[in-house]
Design an enzyme around this catalytic site. Structure first.
Site, PDB file in Angstrom:
ATOM      1  N   CYS A  95       0.833  -1.200   0.000  1.00  0.00           N
ATOM      2  CA  CYS A  95       0.000   0.000   0.000  1.00  0.00           C
ATOM      3  C   CYS A  95       0.874   1.260   0.000  1.00  0.00           C
ATOM      4  CB  CYS A  95      -0.905  -0.033   1.229  1.00  0.00           C
ATOM      5  SG  CYS A  95      -1.928   1.419   1.442  1.00  0.00           S
ATOM      6  N   CYS A 142      -0.375   4.089   2.183  1.00  0.00           N
ATOM      7  CA  CYS A 142      -0.117   3.863   3.612  1.00  0.00           C
ATOM      8  C   CYS A 142       1.354   4.100   3.949  1.00  0.00           C
ATOM      9  CB  CYS A 142      -0.453   2.421   4.004  1.00  0.00           C
ATOM     10  SG  CYS A 142      -2.026   1.833   3.396  1.00  0.00           S
ATOM     11  N   ASP A 143       2.244   3.547   3.142  1.00  0.00           N
ATOM     12  CA  ASP A 143       3.644   3.440   3.555  1.00  0.00           C
ATOM     13  C   ASP A 143       4.631   4.249   2.717  1.00  0.00           C
ATOM     14  OD1 ASP A 143       2.824   1.648   5.508  1.00  0.00           O
ATOM     15  OD2 ASP A 143       3.020  -0.069   4.172  1.00  0.00           O
TER      16      ASP A 143
HETATM   17  P1  FAD Z   1     -10.417  -5.404   7.403  1.00  0.00           P
HETATM   18  O1  FAD Z   1      -9.546  -4.515   8.182  1.00  0.00           O
HETATM   19  O2  FAD Z   1      -9.803  -6.303   6.383  1.00  0.00           O
HETATM   20  O3  FAD Z   1     -11.261  -6.296   8.429  1.00  0.00           O
HETATM   21  C1  FAD Z   1     -12.060  -7.357   7.975  1.00  0.00           C
HETATM   22  C2  FAD Z   1     -12.322  -8.300   9.140  1.00  0.00           C
HETATM   23  O4  FAD Z   1     -13.275  -9.279   8.703  1.00  0.00           O
HETATM   24  C3  FAD Z   1     -11.083  -9.073   9.579  1.00  0.00           C
HETATM   25  O5  FAD Z   1     -10.906  -8.922  10.977  1.00  0.00           O
HETATM   26  C4  FAD Z   1     -11.387 -10.520   9.186  1.00  0.00           C
HETATM   27  O6  FAD Z   1     -10.853 -11.461  10.129  1.00  0.00           O
HETATM   28  C5  FAD Z   1     -12.901 -10.553   9.209  1.00  0.00           C
HETATM   29  N1  FAD Z   1     -13.493 -11.565   8.326  1.00  0.00           N
HETATM   30  C6  FAD Z   1     -13.238 -11.784   7.011  1.00  0.00           C
HETATM   31  N2  FAD Z   1     -13.995 -12.791   6.533  1.00  0.00           N
HETATM   32  C7  FAD Z   1     -14.752 -13.221   7.578  1.00  0.00           C
HETATM   33  C8  FAD Z   1     -15.731 -14.247   7.721  1.00  0.00           C
HETATM   34  N3  FAD Z   1     -16.108 -15.030   6.696  1.00  0.00           N
HETATM   35  N4  FAD Z   1     -16.292 -14.439   8.946  1.00  0.00           N
HETATM   36  C9  FAD Z   1     -15.932 -13.659  10.019  1.00  0.00           C
HETATM   37  N5  FAD Z   1     -15.004 -12.666   9.931  1.00  0.00           N
HETATM   38  C10 FAD Z   1     -14.429 -12.450   8.723  1.00  0.00           C
HETATM   39  N6  FAD Z   1      -4.947   2.076   5.759  1.00  0.00           N
HETATM   40  C11 FAD Z   1      -4.753   3.327   6.190  1.00  0.00           C
HETATM   41  O7  FAD Z   1      -5.682   4.129   6.209  1.00  0.00           O
HETATM   42  N7  FAD Z   1      -3.498   3.721   6.638  1.00  0.00           N
HETATM   43  C12 FAD Z   1      -2.431   2.884   6.690  1.00  0.00           C
HETATM   44  O8  FAD Z   1      -1.332   3.272   7.080  1.00  0.00           O
HETATM   45  C13 FAD Z   1      -2.636   1.535   6.253  1.00  0.00           C
HETATM   46  N8  FAD Z   1      -1.602   0.651   6.262  1.00  0.00           N
HETATM   47  C14 FAD Z   1      -1.834  -0.636   5.879  1.00  0.00           C
HETATM   48  C15 FAD Z   1      -0.774  -1.544   5.951  1.00  0.00           C
HETATM   49  C16 FAD Z   1      -0.983  -2.868   5.617  1.00  0.00           C
HETATM   50  C17 FAD Z   1       0.164  -3.844   5.724  1.00  0.00           C
HETATM   51  C18 FAD Z   1      -2.267  -3.303   5.176  1.00  0.00           C
HETATM   52  C19 FAD Z   1      -2.504  -4.764   4.841  1.00  0.00           C
HETATM   53  C20 FAD Z   1      -3.314  -2.396   5.063  1.00  0.00           C
HETATM   54  C21 FAD Z   1      -3.111  -1.061   5.420  1.00  0.00           C
HETATM   55  N9  FAD Z   1      -4.128  -0.114   5.333  1.00  0.00           N
HETATM   56  C22 FAD Z   1      -3.935   1.163   5.786  1.00  0.00           C
HETATM   57  C23 FAD Z   1      -5.455  -0.462   4.777  1.00  0.00           C
HETATM   58  C24 FAD Z   1      -6.487  -0.646   5.897  1.00  0.00           C
HETATM   59  O9  FAD Z   1      -5.949  -1.479   6.917  1.00  0.00           O
HETATM   60  C25 FAD Z   1      -7.766  -1.222   5.339  1.00  0.00           C
HETATM   61  O10 FAD Z   1      -8.259  -0.379   4.313  1.00  0.00           O
HETATM   62  C26 FAD Z   1      -8.836  -1.357   6.421  1.00  0.00           C
HETATM   63  O11 FAD Z   1      -8.383  -2.167   7.488  1.00  0.00           O
HETATM   64  C27 FAD Z   1     -10.109  -1.970   5.847  1.00  0.00           C
HETATM   65  O12 FAD Z   1     -11.013  -2.132   6.887  1.00  0.00           O
HETATM   66  P2  FAD Z   1     -12.209  -3.178   6.801  1.00  0.00           P
HETATM   67  O13 FAD Z   1     -12.894  -3.097   8.111  1.00  0.00           O
HETATM   68  O14 FAD Z   1     -12.991  -2.953   5.580  1.00  0.00           O
HETATM   69  O15 FAD Z   1     -11.540  -4.607   6.594  1.00  0.00           O
END
Ligand code: FAD
Length: 307
Positions: A133, A136-137
């Protein structure tokens, strides 16, 4: 016995936690299920510098803060991997391997996952030079040399973004031409600090035990191996929606992303989708919490209308 709630939130990342916060504060009974620890992808993030309110915060710390605030109005948090949703009239039954839960409203917040290269060093140096990303980084590599792996829209868009921060960007692509849209290619070719290495595949990400020092690549035309020095490696070989459990209810597109209206409601009334799992342009924590707020509020009106 099937336990009943007003709303079931699937996924406890930033999007799901925010939806749960809004819905529970409106006095709905809310179950939030996750197959892992709350926080989602934030748990894999060392430093977050683009979430307003914090100059810099560790991902696990932000996860804990969001969890504490999102559960303050009585959200029930449970462990479970959701395997599907059964729909019958206004009833939605969310199934895990061991249990079933019923609610009129469901929020899908299951996120996405970056496709990995699967080479030695990738896991070891993740967060220590390996990133998926640039938004992000990228800022951590000001004035340095970074490698971008891939040739599609994301890779080329992010290479161009990084070229404004890093001193040099080296794009490594396994073919002899890019797959990205023409306009994105032209912008990248016009940058004098972006170099392209064609017909080459990353064999290994090298480091000094603390951080990335370069990538070992193989030319797939002549099998030559060479090492390119770099401080960071940004990998763009695909991003996958976590929607396998929802493919049979007709809300995903051909690639598996979920389409919603601006209130985050899918084609199926009462089923909402928020965060990275949605078809959207920017997958970040800020956009995830924005989606969560919209859905948490909209689902209140929906649940009241069918109760
Ligand atoms: P997620 O954070 O992916 O959460 C989804 C959740 O659903 C997870 O806990 C998973 O276990 C759960 N889940 C999935 N399938 C199922 C299922 N079938 N049953 C039950 N539970 C399930 N964004 C920023 O804004 N700033 C940053 O600096 C940044 N750095 C990042 C660095 C890295 C290495 C990564 C990988 C991402 C980064 N991001 C950053 C992006 C950011 O983390 C994501 O955009 C954000 O977390 C998305 O949120 P979400 O709630 O949609 O999904």
């Amino acid at each position: 016995m099937t336990k009943k709630y007003d709303v079931i939130v699937i996924g406890a990342g930033p999007a799901g936690m925010t939806a749960a916060l809004y819905a529970s504060r409106a006095e709905l009974s809310v179950l939030m299920l996750d197959r892992g620890v709350y926080g989602g992808q934030m748990n894999n993030t060392a430093e977050i510098e683009n979430y307003p309110g914090f100059k810099s915060i560790l991902g696990p710390d932000l996860s804990q803060k969001m969890y504490d605030s999102s559960t303050q109005f009585g959200v029930e948090y449970g462990y479970g991997e959701v395997t599907g949703i059964d729909i019958a009239g206004n009833r939605r039954v969310v199934k895990t391997a061991d249990d079933e839960y019923e609610a009129p409203g469901v929020v899908i917040a299951s996120g996405s996952q970056y496709r990995k290269l699967g080479v030695p060093g990738e896991q070891e140096y993740s967060g220590r030079g390996v990133s998926y990303c640039a938004v992000c980084d990228g800022a951590f590599f000001k004035g340095e040399t970074v490698v971008v792996v891939g040739g599609g829209d994301s890779a080329i868009q992010e290479a161009t973004y990084l070229s404004n921060i890093a001193a040099k960007v080296i794009v490594i692509h396994r073919r002899d031409k890019l797959r990205a849209q023409k306009i994105l290619q032209e912008r990248a070719f016009a940058k004098d600090n972006i170099e392209f290495v064609w017909n080459s595949e990353v064999e290994e990400i090298e480091g000094n035990g603390k951080k990335v020092t370069g990538v070992k690549i193989r030319n797939n035309q002549n099998d030559n191996i060479e090492t390119i020095s770099a401080d960071g490696v940004f990998i763009y070989v695909g991003i996958l929606p976590m929607t396998a459990a929802f493919n049979d209810i007709g809300i995903t597109d051909e690639a598996g992303w979920i389409d919603t209206n601006d209130q985050m409601e899918t084609k199926v009334p009462g089923i909402y989708a928020v965060g990275d799992v949605r078809k959207k342009h920017l997958r970040q924590i800020t956009t995830a919490v924005g989606d969560g707020g919209e859905a948490g509020q909209a689902i209140f009106d929906y649940v009241e209308s069918v109760k």
